[in-house]
Design an enzyme around this catalytic site. Sequence first.
Site, PDB file in Angstrom:
ATOM      1  NE  ARG A 109      -3.892   0.602   1.866  1.00 36.65           N
ATOM      2  CZ  ARG A 109      -5.123   0.683   2.366  1.00 36.65           C
ATOM      3  NH1 ARG A 109      -5.349   1.417   3.438  1.00 36.65           N
ATOM      4  NH2 ARG A 109      -6.124   0.029   1.811  1.00 36.65           N
ATOM      5  CG  HIS A 156      -8.371   0.287  -2.858  1.00 37.66           C
ATOM      6  ND1 HIS A 156      -7.634  -0.855  -2.565  1.00 37.66           N
ATOM      7  CD2 HIS A 156      -9.022   0.621  -1.698  1.00 37.66           C
ATOM      8  CE1 HIS A 156      -7.831  -1.169  -1.295  1.00 37.66           C
ATOM      9  NE2 HIS A 156      -8.666  -0.302  -0.752  1.00 37.66           N
ATOM     10  CD  GLN A 202     -13.121  -1.549  -0.768  1.00 35.55           C
ATOM     11  OE1 GLN A 202     -12.360  -1.537   0.184  1.00 35.55           O
ATOM     12  NE2 GLN A 202     -14.372  -2.000  -0.665  1.00 35.55           N
ATOM     13  CG  ASP A 236     -13.535   6.607  -0.757  1.00 35.25           C
ATOM     14  OD1 ASP A 236     -13.614   6.497   0.482  1.00 35.25           O
ATOM     15  OD2 ASP A 236     -12.470   6.396  -1.386  1.00 35.25           O
ATOM     16  CB  CYS A 293     -14.013   1.502  -0.103  1.00 35.14           C
ATOM     17  SG  CYS A 293     -13.358   3.157   0.209  1.00 35.14           S
ATOM     18  NE  ARG A 341     -10.747  -5.138   0.452  1.00 35.30           N
ATOM     19  CZ  ARG A 341      -9.865  -4.191   0.822  1.00 35.30           C
ATOM     20  NH1 ARG A 341     -10.305  -3.082   1.397  1.00 35.30           N
ATOM     21  NH2 ARG A 341      -8.565  -4.324   0.594  1.00 35.30           N
TER      22      ARG A 341
HETATM   23  N1  NVA Z   1      -9.859   6.765  -1.260  1.00 34.01           N
HETATM   24  C1  NVA Z   1      -9.494   6.329   0.060  1.00 34.01           C
HETATM   25  C2  NVA Z   1      -9.679   4.860   0.175  1.00 34.01           C
HETATM   26  C3  NVA Z   1      -9.367   4.291   1.528  1.00 34.01           C
HETATM   27  C4  NVA Z   1      -9.526   2.811   1.580  1.00 34.01           C
HETATM   28  C5  NVA Z   1      -8.060   6.700   0.344  1.00 34.01           C
HETATM   29  O1  NVA Z   1      -7.202   6.504  -0.544  1.00 34.01           O
HETATM   30  O2  NVA Z   1      -7.776   7.197   1.432  1.00 34.01           O
HETATM   31  N1   CP Z   2     -11.289   0.022   2.338  1.00 37.64           N
HETATM   32  C1   CP Z   2     -10.020  -0.093   2.776  1.00 37.64           C
HETATM   33  O1   CP Z   2      -9.096  -0.391   2.018  1.00 37.64           O
HETATM   34  O2   CP Z   2      -9.888   0.110   4.100  1.00 37.64           O
HETATM   35  P1   CP Z   2      -8.513   0.236   4.907  1.00 37.64           P
HETATM   36  O3   CP Z   2      -7.910   1.554   4.540  1.00 37.64           O
HETATM   37  O4   CP Z   2      -8.937   0.184   6.343  1.00 37.64           O
HETATM   38  O5   CP Z   2      -7.623  -0.899   4.517  1.00 37.64           O
END
Ligand code: NVA
Ligand code: CP
Length: 312
Positions: free
Chosen positions: A114, A141, A144, A232, A271, A299
Amino acid sequence: MNVSFGRKGILPLRHFLDFDRLDTPTLRQILDTGLRYKRGETPHGSDKPLAGHILAMIFEKPSTRTRVSFEAGMKQLGGDVIVLLKGDTQLGRGETVADTARVLSRYVSAIMIRTDAPSKLQELSEYATVPVINGLTDDTHPCQVLADIMTFEEHRGSLAGKIVAWSGDGNNVVNSWIQASVHFGFELRIAAPPVLRPGEHFVDKAQAKGGRVSLYKDPVEAVTGAHLVLTDTWLSMGFDNDDSRPKLLAPYQVNSALMAHAAPDALFMHCLPAHRGEEVTDEVMDGPQSVVWDEAENRLHIQKGILTWCLL
Ligand code: NVA
Ligand code: CP
C-alpha cells in the site's frame, strides 16, 4: 522488464496490479474462488492450501480492512504474514524499491504494498521474483473493487447491463471502478465537481476498450435509475487538505434525498472508512439499502481468491 517465474518455478509470475493488466476470465476466477471460500468450500482441495507461504505487507499508509483481511485470510489458509509499517524498513532511509523487491523475494512468497506513487508498485513488480499485490495506491484500489463486485453479485446477481453511480471525489477507488467497467458490462456514471474528476487517462483508456463511462456535474442526473450508488471520503490518504474540498463536495453527499433518485432496489456501498455527515449520512450508511458491512466482510473472501490465484 525481467521475466520471473513463480509457482513452483515453472509458471510465469502472477502479479495482481490493476484491472487493466488482468483479463476478464482471471477476474472471474478470483471472484468465484472468493465466493467458494465464503461458502466454506475448499476450492484447492485442502483447507490449508497456503501452508508454508508467507506474505510480506508493506504499508506506507494506514489500513484497517486491507491489513486485517489479508492477515486473517493468509492465516486461515495456513500461511503467515510479515507486516512492514512505514518507518519499519530501510525504504524510509533510501534503499530503493527495486533492491527491497529483490531482497524480500528471497524470504517470502508474495508481497502486498500500500503506497502513494503507482510507480513504486510498478517498480516492485518489475524487480520482485514473487507475486506483487496492489493494496492501494494514489491511483487505484483493485482489491476493494473486486470485493464490491462480489457484494453486488451476491445481493443482485450480475452487474452486466446495470447502472453504477459514483457521487463524490474522483479518487483511487473510482479509478478502479472505471477500469472494471471494461470487464463487467455495466454503465458507470461519475458525478464529481469538475476540478475533482478522475484522471482523463483512466476514462479515455476504458472508453477506448469498450467501457461505458460518463462524467456528470449533477449528482441527481448520475444517480437517477442507478442500481448501485457509491461514494468515498472527500480526502484520500496522503492528499493535501485543501479547504475548498468540503464546499465543492457537499452537493455530492449521498443522503436519502439523493438515494431517492436511484432505482427502488438500489444498493449503497462505501469502501470505508466513512466520514459520517460528510460524504454520506447516517441514514444512508445505516439504512436498508446499505450493504457496507457485507462489502467489508467480502474483503476477506476476495483476498483468498487473490492470494490463491497469485500463489497456487
Ligand atoms: N480513497 C481512500 C480509500 C481508503 C480505503 C483513500 O485513498 O484514502
Ligand atoms: N477500504 C479499505 O481499504 O480500508 P482500509 O484503509 O482500512 O484498509
